[in-house]
Design an enzyme around this catalytic site. Structure first.
Site, PDB file in Angstrom:
ATOM      1  NE  ARG A  83      51.281  15.234 -13.492  1.00  0.00           N
ATOM      2  CZ  ARG A  83      50.725  14.038 -13.411  1.00  0.00           C
ATOM      3  NH1 ARG A  83      50.983  13.127 -14.327  1.00  0.00           N
ATOM      4  NH2 ARG A  83      49.904  13.722 -12.447  1.00  0.00           N
ATOM      5  CG  ASP A  95      47.994  11.187 -15.594  1.00  0.00           C
ATOM      6  OD1 ASP A  95      48.919  10.737 -14.885  1.00  0.00           O
ATOM      7  OD2 ASP A  95      46.809  10.817 -15.476  1.00  0.00           O
TER       8      ASP A  95
HETATM    9  C1  X6L Z   1      34.822  11.096  -6.278  1.00  0.00           C
HETATM   10  C2  X6L Z   1      36.082  11.401  -5.847  1.00  0.00           C
HETATM   11  C3  X6L Z   1      34.635  10.759  -7.588  1.00  0.00           C
HETATM   12  C4  X6L Z   1      37.149  11.381  -6.710  1.00  0.00           C
HETATM   13  C5  X6L Z   1      35.696  10.757  -8.473  1.00  0.00           C
HETATM   14  C6  X6L Z   1      37.962  10.624 -10.260  1.00  0.00           C
HETATM   15  C7  X6L Z   1      39.355  11.459  -8.590  1.00  0.00           C
HETATM   16  C8  X6L Z   1      39.026  10.647 -11.145  1.00  0.00           C
HETATM   17  C9  X6L Z   1      40.431  11.485  -9.455  1.00  0.00           C
HETATM   18  C10 X6L Z   1      36.963  11.046  -8.024  1.00  0.00           C
HETATM   19  C11 X6L Z   1      38.103  11.044  -8.963  1.00  0.00           C
HETATM   20  C12 X6L Z   1      40.264  11.094 -10.732  1.00  0.00           C
HETATM   21  C13 X6L Z   1      41.681  13.116 -15.572  1.00  0.00           C
HETATM   22  C14 X6L Z   1      40.505  13.681 -15.079  1.00  0.00           C
HETATM   23  C15 X6L Z   1      41.909  13.451 -13.486  1.00  0.00           C
HETATM   24  C16 X6L Z   1      41.761  12.805 -16.965  1.00  0.00           C
HETATM   25  C17 X6L Z   1      39.524  13.642 -17.160  1.00  0.00           C
HETATM   26  C18 X6L Z   1      41.393  11.095 -11.713  1.00  0.00           C
HETATM   27  C19 X6L Z   1      42.653  11.827 -11.449  1.00  0.00           C
HETATM   28  N1  X6L Z   1      42.540  12.961 -14.551  1.00  0.00           N
HETATM   29  N2  X6L Z   1      39.431  13.950 -15.856  1.00  0.00           N
HETATM   30  N3  X6L Z   1      40.664  13.877 -13.765  1.00  0.00           N
HETATM   31  N4  X6L Z   1      40.650  13.077 -17.704  1.00  0.00           N
HETATM   32  N5  X6L Z   1      38.489  13.897 -17.963  1.00  0.00           N
HETATM   33  O1  X6L Z   1      42.758  12.294 -17.489  1.00  0.00           O
HETATM   34  O2  X6L Z   1      41.313  10.503 -12.768  1.00  0.00           O
HETATM   35  S1  X6L Z   1      42.534  13.525 -11.884  1.00  0.00           S
HETATM   36 MG    MG Z   2      45.454   9.594 -14.375  1.00  0.00          MG
HETATM   37 MG    MG Z   3      48.910   9.239 -13.225  1.00  0.00          MG
END
Ligand code: X6L
Ligand code: MG
Ligand code: MG
Length: 170
Positions: A83, A95
């Site tokens: 990572r 993650d």
């Molecule tokens: C507005 C702003 C709406 C930010 C949503 C959502 C940011 C999720 C970070 C958000 C926002 C995250 C994964 C991912 C990430 C995962 C999938 C996060 C951290 N990790 N998408 N995106 N799976 N499908 O594990 O969860 S980055």
């Molecule tokens: Mg996460």
């Molecule tokens: Mg994390």
């Protein structure tokens, strides 16, 4: 093993299923026992959407580690699997997020449990619901299934059960 915890796994760097399997193998120790694991789901990226699809799943574990030592252990497994923290929400080999630790509410600089944004994320709620729809989420005091009922169909459409050896060459 006195404590039950749920851990979310995610990978979007190939071979994604290899990183999930290695993470599970590396997590299991004398202090961390695997109780149950969800199916693997292929999921549309959330947050920073210009990146490859993820594989996500959730584990139920029993552990002797307190929450901080469980966090440190998860971070060591992330490092073992290469990572790199470049972009905040960018691609990652693996993650490991602590979703729940018993029914505890933990809020320190290092760690927040329940995971602060798990209630909006179908890629966490769908595999968690598969393991146990009746789990209570502390703080908001709702079951996983009732939270999932409030998640939009569009969000749920981005989470599809993944089949291994589907010709993807992973
Ligand atoms: C507005 C702003 C709406 C930010 C949503 C959502 C940011 C999720 C970070 C958000 C926002 C995250 C994964 C991912 C990430 C995962 C999938 C996060 C951290 N990790 N998408 N995106 N799976 N499908 O594990 O969860 S980055
Ligand atoms: Mg996460
Ligand atoms: Mg994390």
């Amino acid at each position: 093993m006195m404590n039950t915890a749920y851990i979310a796994l995610g990978s979007n760097i190939k071979p994604r299923d290899h990183y999930l399997n290695q993470a599970i193998k590396n997590l299991e120790t004398d202090d961390v026992k695997l109780v149950n694991k969800s199916s693997v789901y292929e999921t549309d990226p959330v947050g920073y959407t210009e990146q490859d699809n993820f594989l996500n799943m959730v584990l139920e574990i029993e552990t002797n580690l307190d929450p901080i030592n469980l966090l440190l252990y998860c971070q060591s497994v992330e490092l073992q699997l290469g990572r790199k923290r470049k972009l905040r929400w960018g691609p990652r080999t693996i993650d490991l997020d602590i979703l729940l630790y018993n029914q505890e509410n933990i809020k320190t600089e290092q760690l927040t449990v329940p995971h602060p944004r798990m209630n909006e994320r179908a890629f966490v709620l769908i595999p968690l619901n598969e393991l146990n729809p009746l789990i209570n989420i502390p703080l908001i005091n709702k079951s996983v299934s009732s939270i999932l009922d409030g998640v939009s169909p569009e969000e749920k459409k981005g989470v599809i059960k993944w089949m291994p050896s589907n010709g993807e060459g992973e």
